[in-house]
Write an enzyme that holds these catalytic residues in place. Structure first.
Site, short mmCIF file in Angstrom:
data_model
loop_
_atom_site.label_atom_id
_atom_site.label_comp_id
_atom_site.label_asym_id
_atom_site.label_seq_id
_atom_site.Cartn_x
_atom_site.Cartn_y
_atom_site.Cartn_z
N TYR A 1 0.84 -1.21 0.00
CA TYR A 1 0.00 0.00 0.00
C TYR A 1 0.87 1.26 0.00
O TYR A 1 0.84 2.06 -0.91
CB TYR A 1 -0.91 0.04 1.24
CG TYR A 1 -2.10 -0.87 1.21
CD1 TYR A 1 -2.24 -1.89 0.28
CD2 TYR A 1 -3.12 -0.72 2.15
CE1 TYR A 1 -3.34 -2.73 0.28
CE2 TYR A 1 -4.23 -1.55 2.16
CZ TYR A 1 -4.33 -2.55 1.22
OH TYR A 1 -5.42 -3.36 1.24
N GLU B 1 -7.42 -4.92 9.27
CA GLU B 1 -6.11 -4.72 9.88
C GLU B 1 -6.26 -4.10 11.26
O GLU B 1 -5.63 -4.50 12.22
CB GLU B 1 -5.23 -3.83 9.02
CG GLU B 1 -3.87 -3.56 9.68
CD GLU B 1 -2.86 -2.87 8.76
OE1 GLU B 1 -3.29 -2.07 7.92
OE2 GLU B 1 -1.66 -3.14 8.92
C1 LIG Z 1 6.21 -1.56 11.50
C2 LIG Z 1 5.51 -1.05 10.31
C3 LIG Z 1 5.03 -1.95 9.37
C4 LIG Z 1 4.39 -1.49 8.24
N1 LIG Z 1 3.97 -2.41 7.31
C5 LIG Z 1 3.41 -1.97 6.17
C6 LIG Z 1 3.04 -2.90 5.15
O1 LIG Z 1 3.23 -4.10 5.28
N2 LIG Z 1 2.51 -2.44 4.02
C7 LIG Z 1 2.29 -1.10 3.81
O2 LIG Z 1 1.75 -0.75 2.77
N3 LIG Z 1 2.63 -0.19 4.75
C8 LIG Z 1 3.19 -0.58 5.92
N4 LIG Z 1 3.56 0.33 6.88
C9 LIG Z 1 3.41 1.75 6.57
C10 LIG Z 1 2.38 2.47 7.39
O3 LIG Z 1 1.08 2.17 6.97
C11 LIG Z 1 2.70 3.96 7.29
O4 LIG Z 1 3.94 4.16 7.90
C12 LIG Z 1 1.66 4.82 7.97
O5 LIG Z 1 0.44 4.77 7.31
C13 LIG Z 1 2.13 6.29 8.06
O6 LIG Z 1 2.59 6.77 6.84
P1 LIG Z 1 4.02 7.49 6.76
O7 LIG Z 1 5.01 6.57 7.32
O8 LIG Z 1 4.21 7.95 5.37
O9 LIG Z 1 3.92 8.72 7.72
P2 LIG Z 1 3.30 10.15 7.37
O10 LIG Z 1 1.98 9.97 6.73
O11 LIG Z 1 4.30 10.97 6.69
O12 LIG Z 1 3.08 10.69 8.84
C14 LIG Z 1 4.08 11.35 9.62
C15 LIG Z 1 3.41 12.02 10.79
O13 LIG Z 1 2.43 12.95 10.32
C16 LIG Z 1 1.17 12.70 10.87
N5 LIG Z 1 0.11 12.98 9.90
C17 LIG Z 1 0.06 12.67 8.59
N6 LIG Z 1 -1.11 13.02 8.06
C18 LIG Z 1 -1.86 13.56 9.05
C19 LIG Z 1 -3.18 14.09 9.15
N7 LIG Z 1 -4.01 14.13 8.10
N8 LIG Z 1 -3.60 14.54 10.33
C20 LIG Z 1 -2.78 14.48 11.42
N9 LIG Z 1 -1.53 13.99 11.40
C21 LIG Z 1 -1.08 13.54 10.22
C22 LIG Z 1 1.21 11.21 11.21
O14 LIG Z 1 0.29 10.90 12.24
C23 LIG Z 1 2.64 11.03 11.67
O15 LIG Z 1 2.75 11.38 13.02
C24 LIG Z 1 4.20 -0.10 8.02
C25 LIG Z 1 4.68 0.79 8.97
C26 LIG Z 1 5.32 0.34 10.09
C27 LIG Z 1 5.83 1.34 11.07
#
Ligand SMILES: Cc1cc2nc3c(=O)[nH]c(=O)nc-3n(C[C@H](O)[C@H](O)[C@H](O)COP(=O)(O)OP(=O)(O)OC[C@H]3O[C@@H](n4cnc5c(N)ncnc54)[C@H](O)[C@@H]3O)c2cc1C
Lengths: 375, 403
Positions: B134, B250
């Site tokens: 994703y 999930e």
């Molecule tokens: C251990 C682990 C396993 C994972 N496994 C998978 C997987 O198998 N497949 C997959 O597809 N993904 C996976 N992920 C990804 C995960 O879904 C994303 O890390 C998560 O959705 C956050 O996206 P980002 O890392 O880009 O952070 P960002 O979206 O950049 O967020 C950074 C910060 O900004 C804040 N933020 C962002 N948007 C908003 C908003 N609208 N309002 C308030 N705050 C906001 C967030 O809360 C966070 O604190 C995994 C992540 C982890 C940590």
């Protein structure tokens, strides 16, 4: 397994919620809080028609023969509406004391009068529940009491008072008895009487049939009721905060569209949700699983006290300056939650008891909590 | 309110107990959790145990017989009885993984007959391992802005782009993946949900070292990866809807009060057995206070789950009470790990390589892993947005339309 409210329980909830919605207005809360009497007598009479004081009293004695679970449902509605009635004392702890520790004659004499709402019994159990402060302590000899019972609940408005002595024996004293003097204590919650009771050779009735756990069990029932009430108050504060945030505009948009505000509301909602389940279970356990109940009650009240404090301050904050005004009236719920936190055991005290109860015997806890838990 | 079992459930509970007594000698040592901490191919022992559970109806029990399941009528109370009975005696339950817990329910809901017949049986039996494609480097919380493209070419799509944080991609045989198939359509309407093998030519996997020191997620690059159109689940352009049903599963998977209870029980033991200057750590009132606070929260969540189960069994739609679970569950677990580390004092910083890693080192690993779960599957902040918007009916966050 069915974890929720039955049809009958939903009906009880609806009927109290409906009646309280109709009868308790902010004006009325204000009037009681600022008035001389801190009990809403008219409301008490109306709720007596719904069976409020006799919920736990057997049908033969004029009550409805329900259990603490149903009483907790009602307490939540009382907290939601900020009703000023002596529920935990007169309708819960006093009748339970009579049921568990009173003789047949005593039960026959007192319970019908409680159920009919004719008399109100206050409770002086603070020392048994929380420990003694500032010289409080009651001694008994030959059915006469001496000493000071501090922080009695609803006693200044009552016809009689349930008093525990230093050995956790239970007594009933009439408020007009010779040698009994009451000092009203002004508190943050003007709609809930609290008083000190000075006893000088006061003739009392001993409720002498109880087991040694019985005082703790009665107090636990009171704890569940206060917890359920604070939960209702917390839910109402959250509801008001969300409603206010959807109306109030700043920077050309409703403040509910600001994420900072949304997140505060989400946190309140998230913290409150499991409290409902914990309270239902504590009450259910009280009725059905007494061994388990002793611990769960302590967990439920101490947890709700913390969540309540968080919700009370946060919901106020969401209202901005309005939250701080008397006009908005939000402070009545804020104060009820704060009041309940300190009654029948503060969260710190209850957690220390819970620790001791689970075999952490060496836990550095106030001496009184260890004895309370050992009881 | 009535927490006693109905006759049917009483009998069922006995059946579960009998099964456990008869077969527990076959149960593997490794738990599903250890595989999530450190993804690797399942051992034969684990796979055989999973097969046995599926066959006897103790894992994924409602999966229809036609797709290799047990075909039980949905009865969430029975599922709860299984979970509780296995938990009580510490016997590993059915595996949960992105394939089993997310893909399978999604296929059941949106898949074609052929997709269901082909993939559900080997997935629930742990013969096929899946990863979830994703997130992208520029599309995390704002998942719908994803840019990996799938361009039509005859009966195929040609995929280009990259995914990141893809857990277990390095051990997975299959991927369920969100791609943009309709570049002209709006942000939410141009996405499709595809399933395809990880050994398809043009896929490159680069493991990403994580803060725990163990690789668990990866970068995945797609260069002209050719995938048949039949790989679409739920119809072209419907991927956002399909993905959201998966995300709900999930969030369910990530909050499980029994996992918190397990941590709590281990901490109780630590408080009683760990000593400082000869006295149990449990004599420290401050640590005890934290422990009881968390005990109340864990019990609250456990009971809350029971309430949700009753509501679900009565067919009530999901509401505020469901939306709070991921936020609370992950936060509580993280606080439990922190407490354990603090109880251990200096021992609490020991890590990989110490002989007592299974006992002592695991808490630091969990402390980091559980922080990952607070972020993954929709961050805590995104959960709060969801609670406020869907649970409390507060205004939605602005949705930009450009991708
Ligand atoms: C251990 C682990 C396993 C994972 N496994 C998978 C997987 O198998 N497949 C997959 O597809 N993904 C996976 N992920 C990804 C995960 O879904 C994303 O890390 C998560 O959705 C956050 O996206 P980002 O890392 O880009 O952070 P960002 O979206 O950049 O967020 C950074 C910060 O900004 C804040 N933020 C962002 N948007 C908003 C908003 N609208 N309002 C308030 N705050 C906001 C967030 O809360 C966070 O604190 C995994 C992540 C982890 C940590």
């Amino acid at each position: 397994m069915f974890f929720g409210l039955s049809e009958e329980q939903l009906l009880i909830q609806d009927s109290f919620r409906g009646t309280l919605d109709r009868l308790v207005s902010l004006d009325r809360i204000r009037e009681i809080s600022n008035g001389n009497s801190s009990i809403d007598r008219a409301l008490w009479r109306e709720l007596t028609a719904l069976g409020l004081p006799g919920l736990l009293i057997d049908e033969e004695q004029g009550g409805s023969g329900l259990q603490l679970f149903e009483a907790a449902i009602v307490a939540t509605e009382l907290g939601r509406s900020m009703a000023s009635v002596p529920f935990a004392s007169a309708a819960i702890m006093a009748p339970l004391a009579l049921k568990h520790a009173g003789s047949d004659t005593q039960q026959k004499e007192w319970l019908p009068k409680i159920a009919s709402g004719d008399i109100i019994i206050g409770t002086a159990l603070a020392q048994a529940a929380s420990g003694a402060r500032r010289g409080a302590g009651v001694t008994a000899s030959n059915n006469r009491l001496n000493g000071k019972a501090s922080f009695a609940l609803d006693a200044s408005e009552a016809d009689a008072i349930l008093i525990a002595d230093e050995d956790s024996n239970l007594y009933l004293a009439r408020t007009d008895a010779k040698g009994l003097e009451q000092k009203n204590l002004p508190t943050i919650d003007g709609a809930r009487p609290l008083s000190d009771i000075i006893l000088t050779d006061v003739d009392v009735e001993h409720l002498g049939n109880g087991s040694k756990d019985c005082v703790e069990d009665i107090i636990n029932a009171g704890r569940i009721i206060l917890t359920a009430e604070s939960f209702g108050a917390g839910e109402e504060m959250l509801r008001r905060a969300v409603a206010y945030a959807k109306e109030r505009k700043q920077f050309d948009r409703v403040i509910a569209s600001f994420q900072a505000v949304k997140h505060l509301c989400a946190e309140m909602a998230a913290e409150l949700q499991p409290c409902q389940s914990l309270i239902w279970y504590a009450a259910y356990a009280y009725d059905n699983l007494p061994e388990e109940a002793r611990l769960v009650v302590l967990l439920a009240k101490s947890h709700m006290d913390e969540v309540g404090r968080f919700v009370a301050r946060t919901a106020t904050e969401v209202h901005g300056g309005m939250g701080y005004t008397d006009l908005m009236g939000l402070h009545f719920w804020f104060k009820r939650i704060g009041f309940n936190r300190a009654q029948l055991g503060s969260p710190e005290k209850l957690r220390a008891m819970a620790a001791a109860m689970q075999g952490f015997t060496g836990a550095i806890t106030p001496a009184s909590s260890q004895t309370a838990a050992a009881r | 309110m009535d927490l006693t079992d109905r006759a049917e459930h009483k009998i069922f509970r006995e059946e579960v107990r009998d099964f456990i007594a008869a077969y527990r000698h076959l149960a593997p040592e490794d738990t599903a959790h250890s595989y999530r901490l450190m993804p690797r191919p399942y051992s034969d022992e684990v796979r055989n145990w999973q097969k046995l559970l599926v066959e006897k109806g103790y894992a994924n029990r409602t999966v229809p017989k036609a797709y290799g399941g047990f075909g039980a009528e949905p009865d969430i109370l029975k599922s709860k009885i299984i979970a509780d009975e296995f938990f009580k005696v510490n016997v590993p339950q059915g595996l949960y993984s992105q394939g089993i817990s997310m893909l399978v329910p999604t296929l059941l809901e949106h898949g074609t007959e052929e997709q269901k017949r082909k993939w559900i049986a080997p997935t629930v039996r742990a013969d096929v391992f899946w990863c979830q494609g994703y997130s992208e480097p520029n599309s995390g919380s704002d998942l719908a802005s994803l840019q990996t493209s799938a361009i039509e070419d005859g009966d195929d799509f040609i995929i280009n782009g990259s995914k990141i944080w893809t857990s277990s991609a390095h051990v997975a045989q299959m991927i369920f993946c969100l791609v943009r198939t309709e570049p002209e359509a709006g942000k939410y309407d141009g996405i499709s949900y595809l399933i395809f093998p990880m050994d398809t030519p043009g896929i490159e996997i680069r493991p990403l070292q994580t803060m725990t020191g163990h690789p668990s997620f990866n970068e995945v690059f797609f260069t002209d990866v050719r995938v048949p159109k039949a790989a679409v689940v739920g119809g072209r352009g419907n991927g956002w809807k399909v993905a959201n049903s998966t995300l709900a599963h999930e969030r369910g998977m990530l909050s499980n009060a029994n996992l918190s209870l397990e941590r709590l029980q281990k901490i109780e033991k630590l408080l009683k057995t760990e000593t400082i200057d000869g006295a149990p750590v449990g004599e420290n009132a401050a640590l005890m206070d934290r422990y009881i606070r968390l005990q109340a929260r864990v019990q609250g969540m456990r009971l809350h789950e029971m309430r949700l189960i009753t509501a679900a069994s009565m067919g009530k739609p999901r509401g505020l009470e469901d939306l709070v679970c991921k936020l609370l569950g992950c936060e509580i677990n993280h606080q439990l790990d922190a407490l354990a580390i603090d109880i251990l004092g200096e021992i609490g910083v020991l890590y990989d390589g110490i002989p007592s890693i299974d006992l002592d080192g695991v808490w630091q690993q969990l402390y980091m892993y559980d922080l990952g779960l607070i972020i993954g599957g929709g961050t805590a902040q995104i959960q709060k947005n969801i609670i406020a918007e869907r649970g409390l009916d507060m205004p939605r966050e602005p949705k930009t339309t450009k991708g």
